[in-house]
Design an enzyme around this catalytic site. Sequence first.
Site, PDB file in Angstrom:
ATOM      1  N   CYS A  35       0.800  -1.229   0.000  1.00  0.00           N
ATOM      2  CA  CYS A  35       0.000   0.000   0.000  1.00  0.00           C
ATOM      3  C   CYS A  35       0.833   1.279   0.000  1.00  0.00           C
ATOM      4  CB  CYS A  35      -0.901   0.024   1.232  1.00  0.00           C
ATOM      5  SG  CYS A  35       0.086  -0.038   2.736  1.00  0.00           S
ATOM      6  N   CYS A  60      -2.364   2.901   8.118  1.00  0.00           N
ATOM      7  CA  CYS A  60      -3.732   2.576   8.509  1.00  0.00           C
ATOM      8  C   CYS A  60      -3.787   2.222  10.010  1.00  0.00           C
ATOM      9  CB  CYS A  60      -4.196   1.386   7.683  1.00  0.00           C
ATOM     10  SG  CYS A  60      -3.209  -0.076   8.056  1.00  0.00           S
ATOM     11  N   CYS A 104      -0.405  -5.529   7.001  1.00  0.00           N
ATOM     12  CA  CYS A 104      -0.101  -4.262   7.673  1.00  0.00           C
ATOM     13  C   CYS A 104       0.976  -4.439   8.752  1.00  0.00           C
ATOM     14  CB  CYS A 104      -1.360  -3.671   8.293  1.00  0.00           C
ATOM     15  SG  CYS A 104      -2.671  -3.418   7.086  1.00  0.00           S
TER      16      CYS A 104
HETATM   17 FE1  FES Z   1      -1.035   0.120   4.490  1.00  0.00          FE
HETATM   18 FE2  FES Z   1      -2.270  -1.202   6.386  1.00  0.00          FE
HETATM   19  S1  FES Z   1      -3.134  -0.525   4.507  1.00  0.00           S
HETATM   20  S2  FES Z   1      -0.170  -0.712   6.270  1.00  0.00           S
END
Ligand code: FES
Length: 127
Positions: A35, A60, A104
């Site tokens: 991400c 997040c 994550c």
């Molecule tokens: Fe990027 Fe969780 S969506 S670390």
Amino acid sequence: MAAYSELVIEHFEHPRNAGELEAPDGEATTANPVCGDRMRVMLRVADDRIAEVRWQTRGCPPAIATSSFASEMVRGWSLDQVEALTREHIAEAIGGLPRDKVHCSVLAADALRAAVADYRQRAAGSP
Ligand code: FES
């Protein structure tokens, strides 16, 4: 946030050890390849053990929570132990993460290992 464990929620709402460490012994910034979220880790090392951790994460809620949780978990650990740390280890220890959020926890694991590598490199380079 019903899908998250109580520990995840607790660490997201009350993050521990967030911020800067002045003149760290080792540090690293890593990005999550999935991400692009980022984490910076700063370490204080004493007797080949983690004495102090500070972190700054742009990510997040589970990334914030696992950053905070891991910063407490590894305190007192040997450098070898941190080098063996995996995202699964963190995800499991924090009570599990939803399947689509397990990635994550890679930020904290990668950044901590990279900060130890930075420490080792500095130590090897000093007289
Ligand atoms: Fe990027 Fe969780 S969506 S670390």
